[in-house]
Scaffold this motif. Structure first.
Motif, PDB file in Angstrom:
ATOM      1  N   ASP A 156       0.856  -1.193   0.000  1.00 23.44           N
ATOM      2  CA  ASP A 156       0.000   0.000   0.000  1.00 23.44           C
ATOM      3  C   ASP A 156       0.891   1.242   0.000  1.00 23.44           C
ATOM      4  O   ASP A 156       1.617   1.485   0.957  1.00 23.44           O
ATOM      5  CB  ASP A 156      -0.897  -0.009   1.245  1.00 23.44           C
ATOM      6  N   ALA A 157       0.842   1.994  -1.109  1.00 26.08           N
ATOM      7  CA  ALA A 157       1.677   3.180  -1.192  1.00 26.08           C
ATOM      8  C   ALA A 157       1.153   4.225  -0.231  1.00 26.08           C
ATOM      9  O   ALA A 157      -0.054   4.432  -0.083  1.00 26.08           O
ATOM     10  CB  ALA A 157       1.657   3.724  -2.615  1.00 26.08           C
ATOM     11  N   GLY A 158       2.093   4.898   0.412  1.00 25.57           N
ATOM     12  CA  GLY A 158       1.715   5.995   1.275  1.00 25.57           C
ATOM     13  C   GLY A 158       1.569   7.263   0.464  1.00 25.57           C
ATOM     14  O   GLY A 158       1.337   7.229  -0.750  1.00 25.57           O
ATOM     15  N   VAL A 159       1.741   8.391   1.111  1.00 23.84           N
ATOM     16  CA  VAL A 159       1.662   9.683   0.447  1.00 23.84           C
ATOM     17  C   VAL A 159       2.970   9.917  -0.320  1.00 23.84           C
ATOM     18  O   VAL A 159       4.051   9.796   0.261  1.00 23.84           O
ATOM     19  CB  VAL A 159       1.439  10.816   1.468  1.00 23.84           C
ATOM     20  N   THR A 160       2.858  10.228  -1.590  1.00 21.10           N
ATOM     21  CA  THR A 160       4.045  10.475  -2.392  1.00 21.10           C
ATOM     22  C   THR A 160       4.035  11.910  -2.896  1.00 21.10           C
ATOM     23  O   THR A 160       2.987  12.437  -3.298  1.00 21.10           O
ATOM     24  CB  THR A 160       4.145   9.504  -3.575  1.00 21.10           C
ATOM     25  N   GLN A 161       5.218  12.522  -2.876  1.00 19.64           N
ATOM     26  CA  GLN A 161       5.363  13.900  -3.315  1.00 19.64           C
ATOM     27  C   GLN A 161       6.483  14.015  -4.334  1.00 19.64           C
ATOM     28  O   GLN A 161       7.468  13.272  -4.286  1.00 19.64           O
ATOM     29  CB  GLN A 161       5.695  14.808  -2.120  1.00 19.64           C
ATOM     30  N   SER A 162       6.313  14.962  -5.231  1.00 17.49           N
ATOM     31  CA  SER A 162       7.375  15.242  -6.193  1.00 17.49           C
ATOM     32  C   SER A 162       7.384  16.723  -6.549  1.00 17.49           C
ATOM     33  O   SER A 162       6.335  17.381  -6.474  1.00 17.49           O
ATOM     34  CB  SER A 162       7.171  14.386  -7.459  1.00 17.49           C
ATOM     35  N   CYS A 164       2.867  17.436   2.190  1.00 16.66           N
ATOM     36  CA  CYS A 164       1.508  17.069   1.834  1.00 16.66           C
ATOM     37  C   CYS A 164       1.038  16.014   2.826  1.00 16.66           C
ATOM     38  O   CYS A 164       1.813  15.125   3.216  1.00 16.66           O
ATOM     39  CB  CYS A 164       1.483  16.517   0.413  1.00 16.66           C
ATOM     40  N   ALA A 165      -0.197  16.123   3.236  1.00 14.20           N
ATOM     41  CA  ALA A 165      -0.765  15.153   4.167  1.00 14.20           C
ATOM     42  C   ALA A 165      -2.133  14.729   3.665  1.00 14.20           C
ATOM     43  O   ALA A 165      -2.882  15.547   3.118  1.00 14.20           O
ATOM     44  CB  ALA A 165      -0.891  15.747   5.563  1.00 14.20           C
ATOM     45  N   SER A 166      -2.463  13.459   3.856  1.00 13.40           N
ATOM     46  CA  SER A 166      -3.776  13.001   3.420  1.00 13.40           C
ATOM     47  C   SER A 166      -4.525  12.346   4.578  1.00 13.40           C
ATOM     48  O   SER A 166      -3.925  11.919   5.574  1.00 13.40           O
ATOM     49  CB  SER A 166      -3.671  12.042   2.241  1.00 13.40           C
ATOM     50  N   SER A 167      -5.827  12.284   4.424  1.00 11.60           N
ATOM     51  CA  SER A 167      -6.682  11.664   5.426  1.00 11.60           C
ATOM     52  C   SER A 167      -7.995  11.291   4.765  1.00 11.60           C
ATOM     53  O   SER A 167      -8.351  11.844   3.723  1.00 11.60           O
ATOM     54  CB  SER A 167      -6.921  12.621   6.607  1.00 11.60           C
ATOM     55  N   PRO A 168      -8.712  10.355   5.380  1.00  9.01           N
ATOM     56  CA  PRO A 168     -10.034  10.018   4.854  1.00  9.01           C
ATOM     57  C   PRO A 168     -11.076  10.901   5.514  1.00  9.01           C
ATOM     58  O   PRO A 168     -11.210  10.901   6.734  1.00  9.01           O
ATOM     59  CB  PRO A 168     -10.200   8.554   5.253  1.00  9.01           C
ATOM     60  N   ARG A 169     -11.828  11.637   4.732  1.00 10.16           N
ATOM     61  CA  ARG A 169     -12.784  12.569   5.311  1.00 10.16           C
ATOM     62  C   ARG A 169     -13.859  11.850   6.110  1.00 10.16           C
ATOM     63  O   ARG A 169     -14.388  12.366   7.096  1.00 10.16           O
ATOM     64  CB  ARG A 169     -13.428  13.395   4.202  1.00 10.16           C
ATOM     65  N   PHE A 177      -1.571  11.528   7.411  1.00 10.51           N
ATOM     66  CA  PHE A 177      -0.469  10.752   6.874  1.00 10.51           C
ATOM     67  C   PHE A 177       0.341  11.675   5.974  1.00 10.51           C
ATOM     68  O   PHE A 177      -0.196  12.219   5.009  1.00 10.51           O
ATOM     69  CB  PHE A 177      -0.993   9.537   6.103  1.00 10.51           C
ATOM     70  N   PHE A 178       1.602  11.837   6.304  1.00  8.21           N
ATOM     71  CA  PHE A 178       2.450  12.807   5.616  1.00  8.21           C
ATOM     72  C   PHE A 178       3.372  12.148   4.609  1.00  8.21           C
ATOM     73  O   PHE A 178       3.859  11.026   4.817  1.00  8.21           O
ATOM     74  CB  PHE A 178       3.318  13.565   6.624  1.00  8.21           C
TER      75      PHE A 178
END
Lengths: 114, 114
Positions: A1-7, A91-96, A104-105
């Motif tokens: 399961d890929a986490g948060v990815t940034q580029s 960047c951080a994500s979450s389930p609304r 999750f950063f």
């Protein structure tokens, strides 16, 4: 399961230029937030997106803008770069649907403005 | 507005020493409190959390108790390891359900030596 990815992970720009940073949220997450972390400081909230709209905004000028795409990925754009924009952008994500407050950063994009 | 104050670092300890990192907060209502950790070269990750007064969050041997009377959420660990070397951030969300806008402290760097 890929986490948060940034580029990109690192980039160097000069004053006055524009930059776009990208973020893919963790699988199953639909909400993306962006933070700016200056050297030696804690992260500062820039804005949050869900359902492709900006929902909350921190104390950042209009030079900072963003976008969220239908696949929940997001971009952060900064125009007319200033030296003070040099920072780590997180960047951080979450389930609304499950709002526990946990984010999750990604590892961040380090921007240097010369 | 909301704010989080952490003890300044760096904190340098020998392995197996006791750790305390102080955190106090200012917020209206009943915030949820968090400790995030940032290991070298990695993104921020949640270490532990507490959502109401007198709750104790715990993870990986770390503990913190939500003290409303002293508006504090101090991080403790009985015996630190070299692998605990990282930057620790105390953070809050003003109230559950108000979207995941975290307010962070400035971070405390911990260095553990053999």
């Amino acid at each position: 399961d890929a986490g948060v990815t940034q580029s990109p992970t690192h980039l160097i720009k000069t004053r006055g230029q524009q930059v776009t940073l990208r973020c893919s949220p963790k699988s199953g997450h639909d909400t993306v937030s962006w933070y700016q972390q200056a050297l030696g400081q804690g992260p500062q909230f820039i804005f949050q997106y869900y359902e492709e709209e900006e929902r909350q905004r921190g104390n950042f000028p209009d030079r900072f803008s963003g976008h969220q795409f239908p696949n929940y990925s997001s971009e952060l754009n900064v125009n007319a770069l200033l030296l003070g924009d040099s920072a780590l952008y997180l960047c951080a994500s979450s389930p609304r649907s499950i709002n526990t407050g946990e984010l999750f950063f990604g590892e961040g994009s380090r921007l240097t403005v010369l | 507005g909301n704010s989080v104050t952490q003890m300044e670092g760096p904190v340098t300890l020998s392995e197996e020493a006791f750790l305390t990192i102080n955190c106090t907060y200012t917020a209206t209502g009943y915030p949820s409190l968090f400790w995030y950790v940032q290991y070298p070269g990695e993104g921020l990750q949640l270490l532990l959390k507490a959502t109401k007064a007198d709750d104790k969050g715990s993870n990986k041997g770390f503990e913190a108790t939500y003290r409303k009377e002293t508006t504090s959420f101090h991080l403790e660990k009985g015996s630190v390891q070299v692998s605990d070397s990282a930057v620790y951030f105390c953070a809050l969300i003003r109230a559950a359900g108000t979207a995941s806008k975290l307010t962070f402290g400035t971070g405390t760097r911990l260095q553990v030596t053999l």
